[in-house]
Design a protein around this motif. Structure first.
Motif, PDB file in Angstrom:
ATOM      1  N   GLU A 166       0.803  -1.229   0.000  1.00  0.00           N
ATOM      2  CA  GLU A 166       0.000   0.000   0.000  1.00  0.00           C
ATOM      3  C   GLU A 166       0.837   1.280   0.000  1.00  0.00           C
ATOM      4  OE1 GLU A 166      -1.820   1.211   4.021  1.00  0.00           O
ATOM      5  OE2 GLU A 166      -1.432  -0.942   4.271  1.00  0.00           O
ATOM      6  N   TYR A 167       2.156   1.152   0.185  1.00  0.00           N
ATOM      7  CA  TYR A 167       3.028   2.329   0.242  1.00  0.00           C
ATOM      8  C   TYR A 167       3.730   2.619  -1.078  1.00  0.00           C
ATOM      9  CZ  TYR A 167       1.987   1.711   5.100  1.00  0.00           C
ATOM     10  OH  TYR A 167       1.311   1.565   6.283  1.00  0.00           O
ATOM     11  N   TYR A 168       3.368   1.870  -2.118  1.00  0.00           N
ATOM     12  CA  TYR A 168       3.960   2.129  -3.434  1.00  0.00           C
ATOM     13  C   TYR A 168       3.604   3.561  -3.833  1.00  0.00           C
ATOM     14  CZ  TYR A 168       5.544   1.325  -8.194  1.00  0.00           C
ATOM     15  OH  TYR A 168       6.233   1.408  -9.372  1.00  0.00           O
ATOM     16  N   GLY A 172       3.198   4.353 -13.612  1.00  0.00           N
ATOM     17  CA  GLY A 172       3.341   4.833 -14.975  1.00  0.00           C
ATOM     18  C   GLY A 172       4.739   5.336 -15.313  1.00  0.00           C
ATOM     19  N   ASN A 173       5.585   5.454 -14.304  1.00  0.00           N
ATOM     20  CA  ASN A 173       6.974   5.852 -14.521  1.00  0.00           C
ATOM     21  C   ASN A 173       7.867   4.644 -14.256  1.00  0.00           C
ATOM     22  OD1 ASN A 173       6.869   8.830 -14.968  1.00  0.00           O
ATOM     23  ND2 ASN A 173       5.870   8.756 -12.970  1.00  0.00           N
TER      24      ASN A 173
END
Length: 173
Positions: A107-109, A115-116
């Motif tokens: 959940e900390y992504y 997208g990068n």
């Protein structure tokens, strides 16, 4: 809530060269040693034991690998940065990065990373001023030193209110 980051702190025989560049261009030079971030700063209530267990499980799939960094590249994607490029070991770092962002860290992504492409690097400069950034690019454009080491651990740091780095855990693989 504790603010943490997971990084590789490579040790190089001629690391003082990197330190000198960072002292000139990186405001965090006196707060944290030269590093490659594998999990970006996040705030959580995850216990030290839970985080360490997760990292041990992830790293059980990896073996020590050679890291070579060389060449400084400017980056303007998220500010005005100077990056020391990972010439060898990038694939392993990307795999570690992806695997760490599972389980308790999923959940900390960072939303900004969606997208990068994650590009392993060592930040050696972060400049607010455009003119200072241009001078730093010019000063470092011919930098050709190469640094080699073996990566065999990651470190969990706690980032205190002064942006100082406090190592919570070193986990070897």
């Amino acid at each position: 809530m504790i603010k943490r980051c997971i990084m590789i702190f490579p040790h190089f025989e001629s690391g003082h060269v990197i330190d000198e560049i960072r002292e000139k261009y990186d405001p965090l030079a006196n707060h944290v040693r030269p590093h490659i971030t594998v999990v970006f700063p996040f705030e959580s209530n995850i216990t030290s034991e839970m985080l360490k267990e997760h990292i041990i499980n992830v790293l059980s799939e990896f073996k020590p690998f050679e890291l070579v960094i060389s060449g400084i590249t400017p980056s303007i994607n998220f500010g005005r940065y100077l990056f020391l490029n990972v010439a060898k070991g990038s694939e392993e770092i990307i795999k570690i990065h992806r695997k760490l962002y599972t389980g308790v860290l999923e959940e900390y992504y960072p939303k900004w990373l969606i997208g990068n492409k994650f590009m392993p690097h060592m930040t050696v400069g972060n400049l607010e001023d455009e003119e200072a950034f241009k001078r730093a690019i010019n000063d470092t454009k011919h930098f050709s030193d190469s640094f080699k080491t073996i990566v065999n651990k990651v470190s969990v740091e706690i980032i205190d209110e002064n942006e100082d780095s406090i190592i919570e855990n070193d986990i070897s693989f």
